[in-house]
Motif scaffolding. Sequence first.
Motif, PDB file in Angstrom:
ATOM      1  N   GLN A 180     131.498   0.953  36.754  1.00 44.62           N
ATOM      2  CA  GLN A 180     133.502  -0.188  37.275  1.00 44.62           C
ATOM      3  C   GLN A 180     132.739  -1.113  38.271  1.00 44.62           C
ATOM      4  O   GLN A 180     133.194  -2.419  38.144  1.00 44.62           O
TER       5      GLN A 180
ATOM      6  N   LEU B   6     132.845  -4.563  37.424  1.00 41.54           N
ATOM      7  CA  LEU B   6     133.321  -6.262  38.313  1.00 41.54           C
ATOM      8  C   LEU B   6     132.479  -7.049  38.312  1.00 41.54           C
ATOM      9  O   LEU B   6     132.481  -8.213  38.179  1.00 41.54           O
TER      10      LEU B   6
ATOM     11  N   LYS C 174     134.682 -12.194  44.131  1.00 40.58           N
ATOM     12  CA  LYS C 174     135.363 -10.136  43.833  1.00 40.58           C
ATOM     13  C   LYS C 174     134.636  -9.190  44.371  1.00 40.58           C
ATOM     14  O   LYS C 174     135.273  -8.248  44.918  1.00 40.58           O
TER      15      LYS C 174
ATOM     16  N   TRP D 126     136.518  -6.506  46.573  1.00 41.76           N
ATOM     17  CA  TRP D 126     136.528  -4.860  46.667  1.00 41.76           C
ATOM     18  C   TRP D 126     136.050  -3.695  47.627  1.00 41.76           C
ATOM     19  O   TRP D 126     136.544  -2.853  47.802  1.00 41.76           O
TER      20      TRP D 126
END
Length: 657
Positions: free
Chosen positions: A362, A366, A615, A619
């Motif tokens: 992940q 990302l 980002k 997140w």
Amino acid sequence: MNRTLRAALLLLLTLPATPAIAQNAALSPIQALLQEHRETIETSSRRSIQPAIDAIRDSGLEAAPLVLEKWGEREMWQREADGLFFYAEEVDRDTLEVFDFATAESIGTYPEDDFDQLKPNSGIRALIASALVKFQLNDPDPAKRRDALAALARNGNESHLPILRDSIEDEPSAGIRQQKERLERLLTISFGATEEERIAAMEHFRGDLGVDVRAALNPVLTSTTEVVPGDAPPEGENVARVLRPGSDALSEVAAYELLVANDLAPRRLTGADQRNTLAAHIDGGRVGGVDLALLSDPDARDRAYAGLVAAGLAPPAATADEVEAALDAHTFYEAYRENSEAVTDAAREVLRSIERKVAFNQFLDLTLDALSLASIYFLAAIGLAITFGVMGVINMAHGEFIMMGAYTGYVIQQLIPDYTVSLIVAIPCAFGVTFAAGVAMERLVIRWLYSRPLETLLATFGISIALQQLAKNIFGTQARPLTSPGWLDGALSFNDVVSISYIRIAIFVLALAFLAFFLVLMNRTRLGLETRAVTQNRSMAASMGINPDRVNMLTFGLGSGIAGIAGVAIGLYAKVTSELGQDYIVQSFMTVVVGGVGNIWGTLLGATMIGFLQKGIEWLNPSNTLAAQTYMIIFIIIFIQFRPRGIIALRGRAAGD
């Protein structure tokens, strides 16, 4: 006598009308098997049909898969005269062409009224489909074998496991064999005969990122909330954890409802229930043996209600003190549905290893998203960085040049229907249109406002509004699609977690191409040399024979042209509207300011920083993108306090301007 002979002769003459299908079918082993289970098939009950389906599947007869297939497709018919089974196709509304299961050959056409159609419901059809897997797994057609594996992955059960294992050894395709082996291990996790077998299958998937693995492991760790009298769970239970009433995992209300559901305590007595029950049983100024005048006292109400319970006029109910006592007298816990502690421990450990790997991937996903976003911001800001650095002009209409480029790509697509060709043509066209618009804007407006930043800002802001309105007048307010070529559809997937769309990869490559283009332009061409000279010291450059006005015009046009190309790239995944540029103008200015005015490497670093920051904030707070924008702006403001000239500041005399 003659009458009897005539009747016999008539009977012989009519025999061909009901041909030897009965004789042939009766001699057929598959027909004999169907007749053996005739009553079960006729009943067609999901509860009782499984033995008949299993008998056909395991018969070893060549016609068995045909029977199951036609039965599941509702093309199996039974002749009313003798109960024999066939499959048939409708010739017309009242006629059937009948086929023998044993030979798969047509026997003739007959009235539909002579047959009854078998119409299995969805449950029976699912059982039939499950039985057909045995034959599909060994079908000569690889596509059918893959379809069978897909069906097993969705609805596999314990009966399929030995069938799947038997098919692996003779599988000719290495790819399909690998799929079968993987599916065999997944089914073994749920349906393996021994603990050791199931644990070994789990260990094989340690760190595996496949969603199918987690789908197989999670049911092993499903649990139910249980309650028992005493201070500890009973021996032999596979306990996941002990729960305390009043905690986040189990509220006191839910805990007591569990006691009531298990007949371990009477239902809770609320004040409203108590008052309503008492009011419904008033008799002669008393209720439950207590005078109405005393009911203002809570203890008196409890005694009255207890009297009604004793008289059978009200259901038993617990007071607050009784509720607390009942909760203290019982143990609440979560118990795994899986009885084996070794199996649940292994599943939990394997899932932990998968979760660690998922978390790492992940992070990689990302990172790819952040790099993709950074490349978009870099394309949007690169032209602004050059014009702002060279000319000191705050161009609020820069976003509208992005919008103009996107609309240029849309117009080209209307003229050239081939999306690949239209995209190739749109890039230089967008550059030309926005370059010309930028030069015109610089010659008509900007050149008269140098060294007057406030007036420049207001003028370009007005031009921005005018260009938006012009776009609305020409193209309307409805979003226009800029369709990407087919080869940009889909995404590049590294595993079930990490993937990136081909469009974003293309934008990333385009950003790198423009980075290389600018490095060559600024370091290997006369225009680049003059631009750097004007950036460092305008007066000294003019004294060396460089025309600053010409450099300003070309630089502004170049920055505007690159914004147009960025608009084509952005329009491939965003709807083209008159407000398209406004979505990127703020990020473009932040990128330039953070990176350092007039420096291509600073712009690259600024875009990367903004992309990763946005980002990262999204997140941490995925449900609120507006908050992410706000936090990002606050961070940039704080950053500028410590680095007012950006990550890479200008050097030379211009740095002090």
